[in-house]
Structures are given as structure tokens and as C-alpha cells.
Design a protein around this motif. Structure first.
Motif, PDB file in Angstrom:
ATOM      1  N   TYR A 530       0.821  -1.221  -0.062  1.00  0.00           N
ATOM      2  CA  TYR A 530       0.039   0.038  -0.059  1.00  0.00           C
ATOM      3  C   TYR A 530       0.919   1.106   0.136  1.00  0.00           C
ATOM      4  CZ  TYR A 530      -3.944  -2.682   1.200  1.00  0.00           C
ATOM      5  OH  TYR A 530      -5.178  -3.574   0.949  1.00  0.00           O
ATOM      6  N   ARG A 531       0.346   2.397  -0.706  1.00  0.00           N
ATOM      7  CA  ARG A 531       0.944   3.589  -0.439  1.00  0.00           C
ATOM      8  C   ARG A 531      -0.031   4.642   0.376  1.00  0.00           C
ATOM      9  NH1 ARG A 531       3.763   6.606  -4.750  1.00  0.00           N
ATOM     10  NH2 ARG A 531       3.005   4.734  -6.006  1.00  0.00           N
ATOM     11  N   TRP A 532       0.664   5.102   1.569  1.00  0.00           N
ATOM     12  CA  TRP A 532      -0.249   6.101   2.446  1.00  0.00           C
ATOM     13  C   TRP A 532      -0.019   7.440   1.770  1.00  0.00           C
ATOM     14  CZ3 TRP A 532      -3.392   5.923   6.165  1.00  0.00           C
ATOM     15  CH2 TRP A 532      -3.553   7.182   7.134  1.00  0.00           C
ATOM     16  N   SER A 533      -1.098   7.833   1.628  1.00  0.00           N
ATOM     17  CA  SER A 533      -1.151   9.416   1.122  1.00  0.00           C
ATOM     18  C   SER A 533      -2.545  10.098   1.435  1.00  0.00           C
ATOM     19  CB  SER A 533      -1.105   9.481  -0.440  1.00  0.00           C
ATOM     20  OG  SER A 533      -1.922   8.846  -1.217  1.00  0.00           O
ATOM     21  N   ASP A 534      -2.690  11.137   1.526  1.00  0.00           N
ATOM     22  CA  ASP A 534      -3.929  12.223   2.024  1.00  0.00           C
ATOM     23  C   ASP A 534      -4.828  11.354   3.031  1.00  0.00           C
ATOM     24  OD1 ASP A 534      -3.109  13.951   0.012  1.00  0.00           O
ATOM     25  OD2 ASP A 534      -4.112  12.787  -1.705  1.00  0.00           O
TER      26      ASP A 534
END
Length: 651
Positions: A530-534
Motif C-alpha cells: 500500500y501507499r499512504w497518502s492523503d
């Protein structure tokens, strides 16, 4: 036999290396045991030692019985590999019996493809066969396991075979051998832009006039092949080539750098001319910290005698040490706690590489400076005669200066010293920010981190060996709302779920660049990365095999691994050489904050400083990527990590 040593003693000889020290007092017994020990060190079994010494096996067993009883000598399980007994004994002595079995299994499953003339292939195949490695002349398309292409002699430079396959160049020249570089691997070089020498300088194996250098060069190459295939750690040829001359007695290392303009491995947007040197410096440290991939048992013990700090003897009537209150008290509690148990400051390998100074104006307007002695929990005054003229201090603020003695770091970490001290600085600043914020104090970092030479001398620092890694200003009075004290969550045995992970990421990731998450047992998550953003987790198609292998080698089973990564190409283009220091400290600071947050929520957490820096990248370019990761945090259920959890950085 692991780490056996012999120490003369007035009453005999001490055999050191097992759980207890064995003292041999009888001269006849000393000679008998030492004779067997020499043969075992040479790679012989006990049965072979009996034949060589002309003694029955029962007698040899009786001679070494004291070594077995004290744990110095252990009986290894038989291995079913094609490696020679000398190779097996070498790995057992180097890695230990259990880790050696894993390394031998990797070698047995690996495949080496040899490209070169018949003489080179024949000699190299014989060496690798003794190491238990299978060699082929052509690389089949369906080969499994670890694969390495070894290029020797005047092979076609652009045949396309080595453009993606891990490749080691072994180049015969007119006066010796050139071993390296190792290409197309994480931390290695690129086979497209890092050729070891010009095509006209390459000879066939029959054209090498120095036969001894040729044989030694092949042995060096075989060693590099075994280290990489077995996963034993850093290969010297990852960063360049080893030139063997003079009958093998003259060996020199030549650094080789990747080209930032290379179409295969370069920075996509290019770099300004003044940032190319910084990009090359980064390549020299993009290697594993350890020489051995097996996990360490305890922290590194570094001598404090190498510090260049001069501790001055100042009469107590001349300089007064302020009370541990306000901002001064918070900073001293972080960097020089009265109790070591109160310190939450992380350090790579427990090496404690940093020295911390405090400067401020006292009530009379005079300058005051102190050294925070972390080892003794003391605050030591320093004369400040040169500070008013050359080092202006802001009114109403406490200035914290963090410095590192590079020669001490180089003794432990070699070429990674400058990277490691900035990782330690990031962990320290993360701890300091969290502690100050809990008391209502803000922190402002200075972009200019260099100090004038006479100011360095005033602090007892050597401008040639010491490096100032951070300068921050803290207000003497609180300027932020004091947060309500949070109760530490109970450490109940439960796995990390999606809500826990999201909450920890929301409060503990700071400004550490892009945040990637590799999960292993987190409830409520479907994708693998996963990518953590916003403020949310978005599924991402990222290859996590390298990360999984690294964690498996360390014997760890995590619920989630949070990796901080930064596009170093963009950072260098915008900030120049200082951009590397900045992003390393930012990632380490964010890792420290996430580590603290996870522990406060009742989970086990540990910080990693040695995972491959390109193990998890968002652009899918693998080892070619311009993204670099210098810090990661592992999170698991309470009690899952045992002694590995807490404040120690695993390395």
C-alpha cells in the motif's frame, strides 16, 4: 568450531570460544588437542584427523572431549550439498552451523552461467564446483533460484544477455586480472554504463602473462560469487573492480560509478553538474551495513577514547549549570538522562555516535554553552570566549548543536559512516521533537549546519574529523498548546488491524517522504503493498520479494512493515549535496516518531537501518530506481518480537 581462540596462561593454555573457558594444564594434552585443532581449522573432519595423525578415531574423540563438553567444538549435521568439506567448514566457522546450512542450500539451488573462452570457463567451473555451485555455458530461459552471469575474457559487450541478469565481470588483462564490478543487483553497478575497462585492453585467458595473478583473480571472483549467491552480505565488487597484479600479491580497488545520464539506470530527469559528485557518494554507501546477514546478538561496543571532545575543568563559581527545568530540562532529559532507562533515543547498532551541545544567553545577557555527556548523565560547562563574535544566538531561544566524530563511525560502518551519523541524528531529532511537543515547545531547524572553525575549536571539535549534523533552536518558554497526556494502551495479545495501522500512520509519519506499507498479517487488508497518502491507504502494485527475503533472514514475523522512501534524484536536483543529509534525517525522524506512536498504542515496534535501500520502490524500476529508503519500522502484536522490540535499531 565457531570463534575458537587460544590464550596463553601461566598454568597452561586457555581455550576461549564456548560458553565456558577451558584451561589445558597437562603439556601432553596441550600438544594433542592443539594438533587436532589445527586440522579442524584447516577443514578436516575428526575421521580425517585420525588418519593424518595415525591415531584411532576413539583416541581423537577422547582428546577433543573437553572441547565438546565446554561447547567450543560441536558436531555439525552432515550436509547433502556438492560443496567440498573445506567449504563447509569455512562457512560453519564464519556463519555458525545453522546459518551455514542455509547458505549451502542457497548455493546448491543457485546457477552460474559462464561466458568467456574455454580456458576461463574450465578454471572458473572447477573452483565453483568445490563451492557447491552449478555452472552452465548457456542460460536456460526457465532456470529457477538465484542466477548470476559471470563474464570473462573478450565476450561481446552488448549481446543483451547481461542487461537484466545479475552480472559479475572478470576481465583478464595483459598484466593481471580485473574482478568486478558486480552489476544489476541492489547496491551494485549497471552492466550498461559501468564497463570495467576498454574492449582493447581485454585479453583471453591464454594471453595473460602473469599466471599467478590469473589464478588469484579467479579465486577472488569465486569468493565474490559465493558471497552474493549465499547472501553473506556486502560484496566489494558492488562498488567497483579489484585489480590483481604482481603474482596476486598486489591488489587494488578501483571505484566505478553509475552514470546519472544512463538510459538504463540513470536519473530520469538528469542532475545538475554540481550534484553528480553527491550522487556518486550515495552509491558508495548503498550497501548492507553488516558483513554477515545473520542477526547480531548484542550492540556494537565502541570505545569512547576516540572522541575529540575536550572536557574543560571549569570552576563551579565561574559557570553555573542551570536547573533541569523548562526547555533546558526537556533537552537534557533526552540527550543526557539521569537514568539510562529513561532514554528513548535510538542509535544504529547502539553505537552512540553523536555529541550534543547547548548554547543560550543567560539572564545577564552572557553566552553560556554546555556539553551533554550522555554516557554519564551530566551537563558539562564549556568556555564561550569566541561565541559572541562568530556564532550569533537568537534571543529567548536555546540552540541545540548535534555533532558526530566521523573517524569513530568509520571504524564501525566504513564507507556508510556519514549516512549512519545522519540516521542517528534523525532518530535523535525525532525523539527531541516528540519530547518538546509534549511540553508545549516548538523546534526550528537551521538550514545552515556548518560552524566556523574557531567555534568548532571552542566546543573541542576537530573540523577535519567532526561533522555538525544538525542545529536547532528551541524557545525558552512554551509556545504551543500542551497536549493532554495520553494513557499508554494495555499490551494485550492481538494482531494489528487496519484501523490501528491507519491511526499510527496518521499521527506518526511526519515528513519522511513517501510512505509505503508491506503487510504480512494486518487484519482488514487485501492487497500486499500500500501507499499512504492523503490520510488513506491505497493499494499499490509493488514487488515485495526483496523485503520478504530480508525479514525472513532476520527471523522476523511482522504484522506490517512501514518503509519511508524519497526520490533522491529530485532531492539532489533541488538541494544539491545537502539534500541527501536532509532526506536521511527526515526519514529517520519520521521512523522514530512512528516507532514511539506504535509503542504508545501497545504494539511491539522496531526500527530497521539495514534493509536494502531499493527493496520497496514506488516506480517499479527495482535496483535502477532513484528512490532510496534509509529507515523502516516493523510493527507486530505485543510480545511477538521479544527482545528485538523497544528502542534498539536492528542492523
Amino acid at each position: 568450531m565457531e570463534g575458537l581462540g587460544l590464550r596463553p596462561h601461566a598454568a597452561g593454555i586457555d581455550v576461549v570460544g564456548g560458553p565456558a573457558t577451558l584451561r589445558l594444564k597437562r603439556p601432553t594434552r596441550q600438544a594433542e588437542i592443539l594438533g587436532v585443532v589445527d586440522l579442524i581449522r584447516s577443514g578436516h573432519s575428526l575421521d580425517e584427523a585420525a588418519v593424518i595423525l595415525g591415531q584411532p578415531v576413539e583416541a581423537i574423540d577422547a582428546w577433543v572431549a573437553p572441547l565438546v563438553r565446554t561447547g567450543v567444538l560441536t558436531h555439525a549435521a552432515p550436509t547433502n550439498t556438492g560443496a567440498s568439506r573445506q567449504m563447509v567448514r569455512y562457512l560453519e566457522r564464519t556463519l555458525g552451523v545453522q546459518a551455514a546450512a542455509t547458505a549451502l542450500h542457497r548455493l546448491a539451488e543457485a546457477t552460474v552461467c559462464l561466458h568467456g573462452d574455454a580456458g576461463f570457463r574450465r578454471a572458473m567451473a572447477a573452483l565453483l564446483k568445490d563451492c557447491g555451485v552449478t555452472t552452465l555455458d548457456d542460460l536456460p530461459p526457465d532456470v529457477s533460484g538465484r542466477v548470476l552471469l559471470v563474464r570473462g575474457g573478450p565476450t561481446p559487450p552488448d549481446d543483451g544477455v547481461g542487461s537484466v541478469v545479475p552480472t559479475l565481470f572478470v576481465t583478464p588483462t595483459s598484466n593481471g586480472m580485473l574482478v568486478g564490478p558486480l552489476c544489476n543487483v541492489p547496491g551494485g553497478r549497471c552492466s550498461h554504463c559501468c564497463r570495467p575497462c576498454r574492449a582493447g585492453d581485454i585479453e583471453s585467458s591464454a594471453g595473460v602473462s602473469d599466471a599467478a595473478s590469473f589464478e588469484v583473480g579467479l579465486a577472488v571472483a569465486a569468493g565474490e560469487v559465493v558471497r552474493w549467491l549465499a547472501g553473506m552480505g556486502y560484496c566489494r565488487t558492488s562498488g567497483g573492480a579489484i585489480e590483481v597484479r604482481g603474482g596476486g600479491t598486489d591488489q587494488t580497488f578501483k571505484a566505478i560509478f553509475r552514470d546519472p545520464t544512463c538510459t538504463q539506470c540513470g536519473i530520469p530527469d538528469g542532475l545538475p553538474a554540481d550534484a553528480v559528485g553527491a550522487y556518486q557518494t550515495l552509491q558508495t554507501v548503498d550497501v548492507p551495513v553488516k558483513e554477515n546477514w545473520s542477526p547480531p546478538l548484542r550492540a556494537v561496543q565502541a570505545s569512547s577514547a576516540n572522541s575529540t571532545i575536550n572536557v574543560y575543568s571549569v570552576p563551579s563559581l565561574t559557570l553555573r549549570i542551570p536547573e533541569r527545568t523548562g526547555a533546558f530540562g526537556v533537552v537534557t532529559d533526552v540527550f543526557a538522562p539521569l537514568s539510562v532507562a529513561r532514554s528513548g533515543w535510538l542509535s544504529v547498532a547502539g553505537a552512540d555516535l553523536l555529541n550534543v551541545f547547548l548554547c543560550h544567553r543567560d539572564d545577564s545577557g552572557a553566552y553560556a554553552a554546555y556539553l551533554l555527556d550522555r554516557r554519564r548523565g551530566m551537563v558539562r560547562p564549556i568556555p564561550t570566549a569566541t561565541l559572541p563574535q562568530r556564532f550569533p544566538l537568537p534571543d529567548g531561544r536555546l540552540t541545540v548543536i548535534v555533532a558526530a566524530t566521523l573517524n569513530r563511525a568509520e571504524m564501525i560502518f566504513g564507507s556508510r559512516a556519514f549516512l549512519t551519523v545522519h540516521q542517528d541524528t534523525g532518530y535523535a531529532l525525532g525523539t527531541l521533537r516528540s519530547a518538546l511537543a509534549g511540553h508545549g515547545f516548538s523546534v526550528r531547524s537551521r538550514l545552515e549546519r556548518s560552524l566556523p572553525g574557531d567555534v568548532m575549536h571552542a566546543f573541542g571539535l576537530d573540523p577535519g574529523r567532526d561533522r555538525v549534523t544538525a542545529v536547532v533552536d528551541v524557545p525558552l518558554r512554551p509556545d504551543l498548546p500542551v497536549p493532554r497526556p495520553s494513557r499508554r494502551a494495555r499490551r494485550t495479545r492481538r494482531a494489528v488491524d487496519l484501523a490501528d495501522l491507519a491511526a499510527m500512520l496518521a499521527t506518526g509519519t511526519g515528513d519522511g517522504g513517501e510512505v509505503l506499507v508491506r503487510w504480512r498479517g494486518t487484519g482488514g487488508i487485501d492487497a500486499e503493498c500500500y501507499r499512504w497518502s492523503d490520510g488513506r491507504l491505497d493499494a499499490a502494485r509493488l514487488a515485495g520479494t526483496e523485503v520478504d527475503d530480508a525479514l525472513r533472514e532476520r527471523g522476523l514475523d511482522l504484522d506490517a512493515l512501514v518503509v519511508f522512501t524519497t526520490d533522491i534524484g529530485r532531492t539532489l536536483a533541488e538541494q544539491g549535496r545537502a539534500g541527501i543529509d536532509t532526506c536521511v534525517m527526515a526519514q529517520a525522524r519520521a521512523a522514530q516518531e512512528l516507532h514511539r506512536t506504535a509503542r504508545e498504542r501497545g504494539f511491539d515496534a522496531m526500527v530497521f537501518a539495514d534493509l536494502p535501500s531499493t527493496a520497496l520502490v514506488p516506480d517499479g524500476r527495482g535496483w535502477r530506481s532513484a528512490y532510496r529508503s534509509f529507515a523502516a519500522v516493523g510493527i507486530a502484536a505485543p510480545g511477538s518480537l521479544g527482545d528485538a522490540a523497544g528502542s534498539a535499531v536492528l542492523w
